[in-house]
Design a protein around this motif. Structure first.
Motif, PDB file in Angstrom:
ATOM      1  N   PRO A  67     -10.144  -2.681 -20.405  1.00 15.67           N
ATOM      2  CA  PRO A  67      -9.548  -3.728 -19.548  1.00 15.67           C
ATOM      3  C   PRO A  67      -8.358  -4.411 -20.284  1.00 15.67           C
ATOM      4  O   PRO A  67      -8.320  -4.463 -21.513  1.00 15.67           O
ATOM      5  N   PHE A  68      -7.410  -4.894 -19.461  1.00 15.53           N
ATOM      6  CA  PHE A  68      -6.206  -5.495 -20.072  1.00 15.53           C
ATOM      7  C   PHE A  68      -5.807  -6.765 -19.327  1.00 15.53           C
ATOM      8  O   PHE A  68      -5.673  -6.778 -18.113  1.00 15.53           O
ATOM      9  N   GLN A  69      -5.670  -7.807 -20.099  1.00 13.70           N
ATOM     10  CA  GLN A  69      -5.201  -9.072 -19.492  1.00 13.70           C
ATOM     11  C   GLN A  69      -3.685  -9.077 -19.619  1.00 13.70           C
ATOM     12  O   GLN A  69      -3.112  -9.139 -20.691  1.00 13.70           O
ATOM     13  N   SER A  70      -3.011  -9.062 -18.485  1.00 11.36           N
ATOM     14  CA  SER A  70      -1.555  -8.929 -18.476  1.00 11.36           C
ATOM     15  C   SER A  70      -0.870 -10.265 -18.786  1.00 11.36           C
ATOM     16  O   SER A  70      -1.462 -11.327 -18.680  1.00 11.36           O
ATOM     17  N   VAL A  71       0.426 -10.161 -19.187  1.00 11.37           N
ATOM     18  CA  VAL A  71       1.248 -11.381 -19.266  1.00 11.37           C
ATOM     19  C   VAL A  71       1.440 -11.888 -17.851  1.00 11.37           C
ATOM     20  O   VAL A  71       1.344 -11.102 -16.905  1.00 11.37           O
ATOM     21  N   ILE A  85       0.868  -1.177   0.000  1.00 14.32           N
ATOM     22  CA  ILE A  85       0.000   0.000   0.000  1.00 14.32           C
ATOM     23  C   ILE A  85       0.907   1.230   0.000  1.00 14.32           C
ATOM     24  O   ILE A  85       1.855   1.310   0.780  1.00 14.32           O
ATOM     25  N   GLY A  86       0.582   2.162  -0.931  1.00 18.80           N
ATOM     26  CA  GLY A  86       1.375   3.390  -1.010  1.00 18.80           C
ATOM     27  C   GLY A  86       2.528   3.264  -1.997  1.00 18.80           C
ATOM     28  O   GLY A  86       3.141   4.259  -2.355  1.00 18.80           O
ATOM     29  N   GLN A  87       2.776   2.033  -2.435  1.00 15.00           N
ATOM     30  CA  GLN A  87       3.836   1.887  -3.442  1.00 15.00           C
ATOM     31  C   GLN A  87       3.276   2.160  -4.835  1.00 15.00           C
ATOM     32  O   GLN A  87       2.095   2.002  -5.074  1.00 15.00           O
ATOM     33  N   SER A  88       4.160   2.508  -5.730  1.00 17.92           N
ATOM     34  CA  SER A  88       3.714   2.830  -7.082  1.00 17.92           C
ATOM     35  C   SER A  88       3.783   1.584  -7.977  1.00 17.92           C
ATOM     36  O   SER A  88       4.751   0.820  -7.942  1.00 17.92           O
ATOM     37  N   PHE A  89       2.737   1.366  -8.738  1.00 17.26           N
ATOM     38  CA  PHE A  89       2.704   0.268  -9.738  1.00 17.26           C
ATOM     39  C   PHE A  89       2.664   0.848 -11.145  1.00 17.26           C
ATOM     40  O   PHE A  89       2.300   0.166 -12.096  1.00 17.26           O
ATOM     41  N   ALA A  90       3.064   2.144 -11.222  1.00 14.19           N
ATOM     42  CA  ALA A  90       2.956   2.846 -12.513  1.00 14.19           C
ATOM     43  C   ALA A  90       3.821   2.205 -13.602  1.00 14.19           C
ATOM     44  O   ALA A  90       3.608   2.370 -14.787  1.00 14.19           O
ATOM     45  N   ASP A  91       4.830   1.433 -13.174  1.00 11.57           N
ATOM     46  CA  ASP A  91       5.712   0.812 -14.176  1.00 11.57           C
ATOM     47  C   ASP A  91       5.102  -0.434 -14.804  1.00 11.57           C
ATOM     48  O   ASP A  91       5.582  -0.946 -15.786  1.00 11.57           O
ATOM     49  N   ARG A  92       4.009  -0.943 -14.198  1.00 14.69           N
ATOM     50  CA  ARG A  92       3.417  -2.181 -14.712  1.00 14.69           C
ATOM     51  C   ARG A  92       2.744  -1.961 -16.051  1.00 14.69           C
ATOM     52  O   ARG A  92       2.060  -0.961 -16.263  1.00 14.69           O
ATOM     53  N   GLU A  93       2.900  -2.910 -16.910  1.00 13.86           N
ATOM     54  CA  GLU A  93       2.330  -2.813 -18.257  1.00 13.86           C
ATOM     55  C   GLU A  93       0.813  -2.708 -18.192  1.00 13.86           C
ATOM     56  O   GLU A  93       0.200  -1.910 -18.885  1.00 13.86           O
ATOM     57  N   TRP A  94       0.237  -3.565 -17.287  1.00 13.47           N
ATOM     58  CA  TRP A  94      -1.231  -3.580 -17.197  1.00 13.47           C
ATOM     59  C   TRP A  94      -1.780  -2.200 -16.800  1.00 13.47           C
ATOM     60  O   TRP A  94      -2.814  -1.774 -17.254  1.00 13.47           O
ATOM     61  N   PHE A  95      -1.016  -1.478 -15.899  1.00 15.56           N
ATOM     62  CA  PHE A  95      -1.472  -0.145 -15.457  1.00 15.56           C
ATOM     63  C   PHE A  95      -1.418   0.837 -16.616  1.00 15.56           C
ATOM     64  O   PHE A  95      -2.370   1.534 -16.918  1.00 15.56           O
ATOM     65  N   GLN A  96      -0.252   0.827 -17.284  1.00 11.69           N
ATOM     66  CA  GLN A  96      -0.059   1.786 -18.377  1.00 11.69           C
ATOM     67  C   GLN A  96      -1.072   1.531 -19.486  1.00 11.69           C
ATOM     68  O   GLN A  96      -1.698   2.478 -19.992  1.00 11.69           O
ATOM     69  N   GLN A  97      -1.292   0.250 -19.862  1.00  8.73           N
ATOM     70  CA  GLN A  97      -2.228  -0.087 -20.941  1.00  8.73           C
ATOM     71  C   GLN A  97      -3.654   0.324 -20.589  1.00  8.73           C
ATOM     72  O   GLN A  97      -4.373   0.871 -21.418  1.00  8.73           O
ATOM     73  N   THR A  98      -4.025   0.042 -19.357  1.00  5.36           N
ATOM     74  CA  THR A  98      -5.403   0.318 -18.943  1.00  5.36           C
ATOM     75  C   THR A  98      -5.697   1.821 -18.970  1.00  5.36           C
ATOM     76  O   THR A  98      -6.739   2.255 -19.474  1.00  5.36           O
TER      77      THR A  98
END
Lengths: 626, 145
Positions: free
Chosen positions: A163-167, A144-157
């Motif tokens: 909606p995005f189904q991630s690898v 909690i409070g950490q950034s997930f902005a680097d995740r592909e699913w976040f950026q794509q969405t």
């Protein structure tokens, strides 16, 4: 048996020609049967096994293809439900409110309920527009409070508002293998204010899918076909998240949205029969593989059993054929023993006439043959006896003839010498007191004894030629001819003879006999040309067309010749074609020539014309260098 | 002057003997010639036995030996003579009608000193005997007893 023995002694019995195991009919027959069974059995088994193998392969491939299609549909449907669940959760108005009001406690509670309800979900979380996790279903979450902005699913969405189904990845929350499904959270204006993401547990997904597979020899996999194919689900949890190292061709086909089945070899050289099918709504594919070894285990077992049965069958065939051939061969063996006995000379041997058809006939014929042979043998023996008697008679006659010729030589000559001797003594005694007539009578007696002496000598020489053996050596004819001419020339003063002598070849024969032939013929030529003014004598040779290793030699003259009418008498003993008054001689010369030439295996003949000349031809064996 | 040795003629044919003697006479040989008619008598003569027991024990100068003889053949006589160490040095000449090779060979094998075939022709016969007589009785030197 004794009676015939010596007749057989002369021929060497063919006992060295012993039968060996390998040239016996029995062995060959059994071997042939063995070969036949093995060959036919082998070909049938091989063909059958091959056909079975092919059909099993096809069946397994078809089955795996169908299975893959089913699993793909099943997974597809399953995921559809889960994704729908997550999407509907994210569109709840409360979620947007919680994010806007930052009420994380309630949000977390809702998330936990969702995870509890949707068992395939590992965790789920809420993220604000900046990718900071604001809530998690995991109470112990430290993210909690950490950034997930680097995740592909976040950026794509955020970027697509879809909606995005991630690898598949390792969860940052609890390190479990998951495949996150993210949906945007939109405000009333349709602008994204955050992201809701559900991490679908790959372990649970595997559990559900593997549960539908109860075949140990078959392996089920779900792969994400992006990034070269990453395994999402497999009964072996170790394989999850690993990239497919082989079967790139399958991934390529799945990327083209194709389904099918192929035979392939993995990195451990294990052959596999693989069915595969893509999923309509996901970049995933289902792969069903069976190890060839397992697929063919039944047929392999069958092959083993069949081989054992084949060996047993071959053995039975050998035994049966062996017994069969021995049964057939028994009378033949008996026949062989019998023929051997007969061969040794035991014509009294009794054949047991047994066996089937042809063999019985053979025995019977052989038995008959032995009987006939017996008759022949007996008459042969009689003949032998006759030959022996005749031979000894002939030998006796020969000895008699020899002593006869000895007597002729010694005893006939003695009185002759006496007559001649005493005539001469009488002549000496009456010296001066003799009239012409007495002188003439004494001359006649004296000449007659001389002639008789010559006749006796000639007769002896003729019979000697008949008796003597030829000593075969290399004979130089040129030397003989030269010697003879020299001696005759000095003796007879034949200076006016025109000689025409060819270089003669060496021949093989008895030197002194050959010398006698040339001596007779040359002296004949000289004698019969003595009345001619111009005397010509030719000696030459030519190849013999009848006998290749012989040569024809001729001696021609232009002398008195002879009448061809009497040619038959020319070579006879004491046969003369001219009167003693014209030409001297006893008439033994040509008889000797004929005898000598014939003893050398040659032939002799002559041509002549009265007062024109004569030609004598004879053949002698050419000398051959050893 | 020492007494001349005699010549022994072994010849069964009276005619031949007469012819030979006449030929030998014609060369005026000093040696006397004794004639015997068969092989047995020849051996008696040489060994001085039987009819010849009184003969002086002197070996003949030469023996003229016919081959075909009654009782003991010429070759047998020759064999006996040449086998006896006391007699083997006596010159023996075979004088025969036989030109048979085997007789000639046998004669020489047994150690004959000469082999002469009697020529049919009288003049030749006379010449042969004359030569024979002068050679063996005059020219040839034989060992002394």
């Amino acid at each position: 048996m004794k009676k015939y023995n010596k007749l057989f002694l002369r021929k060497k019995l063919n006992d060295e020609n012993k039968m060996t195991l390998f040239n016996s009919v029995s062995f060959r027959f059994v071997f042939f049967v063995m070969l036949l069974t093995i060959l036919t059995g082998g070909i049938i088994s091989f063909t059958t096994i091959n056909i079975s193998r092919n059909s099993i392969r096809q069946e397994v491939l078809d089955h795996n293809h169908t299975q893959a299609t089913l699993v793909a549909e099943f997974t597809s449907d399953l995921m559809e439900v889960i994704q729908a669940n997550i999407r509907s959760f994210s569109t709840r108005p409360l979620i947007a409110v919680y994010i806007e009001e930052n009420d994380m406690e309630l949000a977390s509670k809702m998330l936990r309920e969702l995870v509890k309800m949707q068992i395939v979900l590992d965790t789920c979380g809420l993220y604000d527009i900046n990718g900071i996790q604001v809530a998690s279903s995991d109470i112990n979450a430290t993210t909690i409070g950490q950034s997930f902005a680097d995740r592909e699913w976040f950026q794509q969405t955020i970027a697509t508002k879809q909606p995005f189904q991630s690898v598949p990845i390792k969860s940052r929350v609890n390190s479990n293998a998951v495949t996150p499904y993210a949906t945007p959270i939109l405000n009333e204006q349709g602008q994204p204010i955050g992201v809701f993401a559900g991490a679908i547990s790959l372990a649970k997904l595997s559990e559900i899918i593997v549960n539908t597979n109860n075949n140990l020899d078959v392996s089920y996999s779900i792969i994400d076909i992006r990034n070269g194919g990453v395994i999402l689900a497999n009964e072996d949890s170790q394989l999850i998240l690993t990239t497919l190292s082989e079967n790139n061709s399958i991934v390529a086909l799945l990327l083209k949205d194709e389904s099918g089945a192929i035979e392939s070899t993995d990195e451990k050289a294990v052959k596999e029969l693989i069915g595969f099918a893509p999923m309509s709504n996901l970049p995933w594919g289902a792969i069903i593989s069976t190890q060839s070894k397992a697929a063919f285990s039944v047929i392999d077992d069958l092959t083993k059993t069949a081989s054992i049965i084949s060996i047993i069958l071959v053995l039975i065939a050998i035994i049966v054929s062996g017994l069969f051939i021995l049964r057939i061969m028994a009378p033949i063996r008996h026949l062989i023993d019998g023929t051997k006995e007969v061969g040794k000379g035991n014509l009294e041997y009794k054949f047991k006439i047994t066996g089937i058809g042809e063999i019985e006939q053979l025995s019977r014929s052989f038995s008959d043959m032995t009987e006939s042979l017996k008759v022949v043998m007996i008459s042969n023996e009689e003949l032998e006896q006759i030959v022996k008697e005749r031979t000894s008679q002939l030998e006796a006659a020969n000895i008699e003839l020899e002593s006869f010729s000895y007597s002729v030589s010694h005893d006939l000559r003695a009185p002759l010498r006496h007559v001649h001797g005493f005539v001469e003594m009488l002549r000496n005694h009456l010296q001066g007191n003799m009239d012409e007539k007495s002188q003439h009578y004494l001359d006649v007696i004296s000449n007659a004894t001389k002639d008789m002496g010559q006749l006796i000598d000639d007769l002896l020489s003729f019979s000697r030629i008949g008796k003597s053996q030829i000593k075969n050596v290399k004979v130089n004819l040129n030397l003989i001819v030269r010697d003879l001419i020299t001696s005759y020339q000095s003796e007879m003063k034949n200076g006016n003879v025109k000689w025409n002598i060819a270089e003669l070849p060496d021949i093989s024969g008895d030197n002194s006999m050959i010398r006698q032939v040339f001596g007779n013929l040359i002296s004949n030529a000289l004698k019969f040309t003595s009345l001619k003014e111009l005397r010509m004598i030719e000696i030459g040779f030519e190849p013999d067309a009848e006998k290749k290793d012989y040569v024809i030699i001729h001696i021609k003259d232009n002398g008195a010749g002879f009448d061809m009418q009497y040619i038959e008498k020319l070579f006879g003993v004491f046969q003369r074609l001219h009167s003693q008054n014209d030409f001297e001689g006893t008439g033994i010369g040509l008889a000797n020539v004929k005898r000598i030439v014939q003893k050398h295996g040659g032939r002799v003949w002559a041509e002549g014309e009265i007062d024109e000349g004569a030609a004598f031809y004879f053949t002698l064996p050419k000398y051959k260098e050893e | 002057m020492t007494k001349l040795k005699r010549i022994l003629l072994v010849e069964d044919s009276i005619n031949d003997a007469e012819l030979t003697l006449s030929a030998l006479e014609s060369i005026n040989l000093a040696n006397k010639v004794d004639t015997v008619a068969d092989g047995a008598l020849a051996l008696d003569y040489i060994y001085c036995r039987g009819n010849f027991a009184d003969r002086p024990r002197v070996n003949p100068a030469i023996i003229l030996l016919d081959l075909k003889l009654p009782k003991v053949s010429g070759l047998e006589v020759l064999k006996e003579l040449k086998g006896d160490p006391l007699l083997k040095r006596i010159p023996v000449v075979i004088l025969t009608s036989s030109k048979e090779e085997k007789d000639i060979i046998m004669g020489y094998d047994l150690g004959v000193n000469a082999y002469v075939v009697k020529p049919v022709e009288y003049s030749e016969f006379i010449i042969a005997i004359k030569q024979l007589g002068s050679f063996w009785a005059i020219i040839n030197e034989a060992p002394r007893d």
